[in-house]
Design an enzyme around this catalytic site. Structure first.
Site, PDB file in Angstrom:
ATOM      1  N   ARG A 188      57.936   8.946  42.392  1.00  0.00           N
ATOM      2  CA  ARG A 188      58.198  10.632  43.046  1.00  0.00           C
ATOM      3  C   ARG A 188      58.318  11.198  41.612  1.00  0.00           C
ATOM      4  NH1 ARG A 188      62.086   7.798  46.305  1.00  0.00           N
ATOM      5  NH2 ARG A 188      61.366   7.351  48.451  1.00  0.00           N
ATOM      6  N   LYS A 244      49.781  22.717  38.209  1.00  0.00           N
ATOM      7  CA  LYS A 244      48.816  22.294  39.594  1.00  0.00           C
ATOM      8  C   LYS A 244      48.209  20.940  39.209  1.00  0.00           C
ATOM      9  CE  LYS A 244      47.939  26.686  41.806  1.00  0.00           C
ATOM     10  NZ  LYS A 244      46.973  27.527  42.336  1.00  0.00           N
ATOM     11  N   GLU A 262      36.931  31.088  32.662  1.00  0.00           N
ATOM     12  CA  GLU A 262      38.206  31.401  32.976  1.00  0.00           C
ATOM     13  C   GLU A 262      38.879  32.255  32.028  1.00  0.00           C
ATOM     14  OE1 GLU A 262      39.563  30.082  35.797  1.00  0.00           O
ATOM     15  OE2 GLU A 262      38.851  28.195  36.239  1.00  0.00           O
ATOM     16  N   LYS A 293      48.973  32.947  31.415  1.00  0.00           N
ATOM     17  CA  LYS A 293      49.070  32.052  32.349  1.00  0.00           C
ATOM     18  C   LYS A 293      50.512  31.380  32.495  1.00  0.00           C
ATOM     19  CE  LYS A 293      47.530  28.127  35.030  1.00  0.00           C
ATOM     20  NZ  LYS A 293      46.606  27.349  35.718  1.00  0.00           N
ATOM     21  N   GLU A 299      53.094  29.572  43.423  1.00  0.00           N
ATOM     22  CA  GLU A 299      52.155  30.499  44.053  1.00  0.00           C
ATOM     23  C   GLU A 299      52.765  31.101  45.526  1.00  0.00           C
ATOM     24  OE1 GLU A 299      48.154  29.260  43.362  1.00  0.00           O
ATOM     25  OE2 GLU A 299      47.660  30.071  45.127  1.00  0.00           O
ATOM     26  N   ARG A 336      50.996  34.411  41.495  1.00  0.00           N
ATOM     27  CA  ARG A 336      50.191  33.399  40.865  1.00  0.00           C
ATOM     28  C   ARG A 336      48.687  33.223  41.528  1.00  0.00           C
ATOM     29  NH1 ARG A 336      51.491  27.005  38.859  1.00  0.00           N
ATOM     30  NH2 ARG A 336      49.417  26.486  38.778  1.00  0.00           N
ATOM     31  N   ASN A 338      43.369  32.968  40.979  1.00  0.00           N
ATOM     32  CA  ASN A 338      42.501  32.340  41.650  1.00  0.00           C
ATOM     33  C   ASN A 338      41.342  33.082  41.894  1.00  0.00           C
ATOM     34  OD1 ASN A 338      43.776  30.005  42.151  1.00  0.00           O
ATOM     35  ND2 ASN A 338      45.097  30.872  43.725  1.00  0.00           N
ATOM     36  N   HIS A 341      37.917  32.208  42.863  1.00  0.00           N
ATOM     37  CA  HIS A 341      38.097  31.005  43.282  1.00  0.00           C
ATOM     38  C   HIS A 341      37.586  30.609  44.545  1.00  0.00           C
ATOM     39  CE1 HIS A 341      39.644  30.399  39.218  1.00  0.00           C
ATOM     40  NE2 HIS A 341      39.757  29.415  39.316  1.00  0.00           N
ATOM     41  N   HIS A 355      35.112  27.716  44.738  1.00  0.00           N
ATOM     42  CA  HIS A 355      35.371  26.394  45.426  1.00  0.00           C
ATOM     43  C   HIS A 355      34.547  26.187  46.479  1.00  0.00           C
ATOM     44  CE1 HIS A 355      40.040  26.009  43.847  1.00  0.00           C
ATOM     45  NE2 HIS A 355      39.003  25.867  42.931  1.00  0.00           N
ATOM     46  N   HIS A 388      32.807  23.807  37.442  1.00  0.00           N
ATOM     47  CA  HIS A 388      33.766  24.519  38.025  1.00  0.00           C
ATOM     48  C   HIS A 388      33.738  25.929  37.271  1.00  0.00           C
ATOM     49  CE1 HIS A 388      37.657  25.550  39.504  1.00  0.00           C
ATOM     50  NE2 HIS A 388      38.138  26.112  38.430  1.00  0.00           N
TER      51      HIS A 388
END
Ligand code: NAD
Ligand code: GLY
Length: 366
Positions: A125, A147, A189, A231, A241, A245, A249, A252, A256, A270
């Site tokens: 965990r 993330k 980025e 960031k 997020e 945040r 993206n 993205h 994506h 990417h």
């Protein structure tokens, strides 16, 4: 301990430090400072491990002779960011007998960082992960903010967890072996930060384009530190997020969809997909009256100067990309949700964007 060129503090409930500078992978004292227990798993990919894993291993062993350290190498590439390879990292932790105070060292690009970070998030965990990014993209983005994820055929990063690193050590000397295409992908980025929150940075990037593309150490270190500062600030304020945040993206949702539709194999990587996605988002913003067409054109020119793609790859149908966007994590049941642009340094989250407008952006000729 060596002097890093720069450090950036990430605040919030789980604070950590980003170290940026050449030679950090050999800094055993700094690496070992992050250890709580006696087990470490060094996770890397098949390109990066032969270049750098021995050095990290040796530095850790010299600093902490008692350490039980194992190595797990995954084949390189986005197509390998899978549940199966995530399972392989978990099995390596089990074979090591990793206890709750064990540490995963993620040595590589964003694929390694995301997958090893996700394994660290899940083992017992949650155990520590130290991010050792070796691509520009990982240094400025994926290693920071917690993330972690793997891809599934239905979509990118659809299985994952928020799991902040214990520390980030960005050894900028590793960028010297990075293929130029991957350097440019990372610069996409970097441009993103300028586009969404820092118009001055966008101008600085324009002025330092040649130096950055040539791999100039000082220019790259500045770009990394400024990107990480943005960031760090955003993710400290909004780690999960719930709000701002999501601005990170930008580009993205389109990007994506392109990556998923390509099957994560050949085609755009990417950062390149994000470059195309930023331009499409800028055009969508102009269509909706949120940005000017002139700003969208200036963004296109900047991306081209950095050698980045600005068009959807041939063979990807706009309708198929639209269908992919419905499974994007930013999309909600009520409608398509995009990060749209208000011109240099400003962006906003827009819900319920009409499908027709998104399709029109996808169909625009470059
Ligand atoms: P990557 O990890 O696939 O690395 C790109 C290529 O460069 C690989 O072939 C790798 O083996 C090679 N490489 C890495 N470092 C090298 C070095 N120093 N020298 C020579 N070769 C080297 O890709 P990436 O662009 O680093 O990361 C992309 C991934 O990051 C995507 O999966 C994306 O979803 C993820 N990402 C995550 C976040 C986040 O917040 N977690 C943010 C942005 C991107
Ligand atoms: N790369 C987007 C984020 O970390 O939120």
């Amino acid at each position: 301990m060596k002097d890093s060129l720069a450090t950036v503090e990430v605040g919030g409930a789980a604070p950590y430090r980003i170290h940026i500078g050449p030679g950090l992978l050999d800094d055993g004292a700094l690496l070992a400072k992050t250890l709580r227990g006696r087990h470490a798993l060094l996770v890397s990919d098949s390109h990066v491990a032969p270049l750098y894993a021995d050095r990290v291993d040796a530095a850790l062993r010299a600093a902490q002779p008692e350490l039980r350290i194992a190595r797990h190498v995954v084949p390189a590439g986005e197509a390998e960011k899978t549940l199966a390879n995530f399972g392989g990292v978990i099995e390596a932790l089990a074979a090591l007998g990793a206890t709750r105070d064990a540490c995963v060292y993620a040595l590589g690009g964003g694929v390694t960082g995301d997958m090893a970070g996700f394994a660290a998030a899940c083992w017992m965990r949650g155990i520590d992960v130290v991010q050792l990014p070796t691509t520009l993209l990982a240094m400025v983005d994926s290693s920071v903010g917690g993330k972690t994820a793997v891809d599934i055929p239905q979509g990118k990063n659809l299985v994952g967890a928020f799991h902040p690193p214990r520390a980030v050590l960005a050894d900028t000397a590793t960028l010297r072996t990075l293929p130029p295409r991957e350097l440019r992908a990372g610069l996409a980025e970097v441009i993103k930060y300028g586009a969404i929150v820092d118009a001055d940075f966008l101008r600085w990037l324009d002025a330092h384009c040649e130096a950055l593309l040539a791999g100039d150490d000082a220019a790259l270190a500045q770009a990394i530190a400024r990107s990480c500062a943005h960031k760090a600030a955003i993710t400290a304020r909004d780690p999960f997020e719930h709000g701002e945040r999501a601005l990170l993206n930008f580009g993205h949702t389109f990007g994506h969809a392109i990556e998923a539709e390509q099957g994560y194999a050949d085609g755009l990587n990417h950062g390149e997909a994000v470059a195309v996605g930023m331009l499409l988002a800028a055009r969508l913003s102009a269509t909706l009256g949120l940005a000017s067409w002139g700003d969208a054109e200036a963004l296109r020119a900047l991306l081209l100067r950095f050698g980045l793609p600005v068009a959807v790859p041939a063979g990807l149908a706009p309708e198929a990309l639209l269908a992919r966007m419905w499974l994007d994590k930013k999309t909600q049941a009520s409608g398509l949700r995009f990060i749209l642009w208000n011109g240099p340094g400003a962006a906003q989250i827009v819900a319920d964007v009409a499908e027709g407008a998104a399709l029109a952006a996808l169909r625009t000729e470059t």
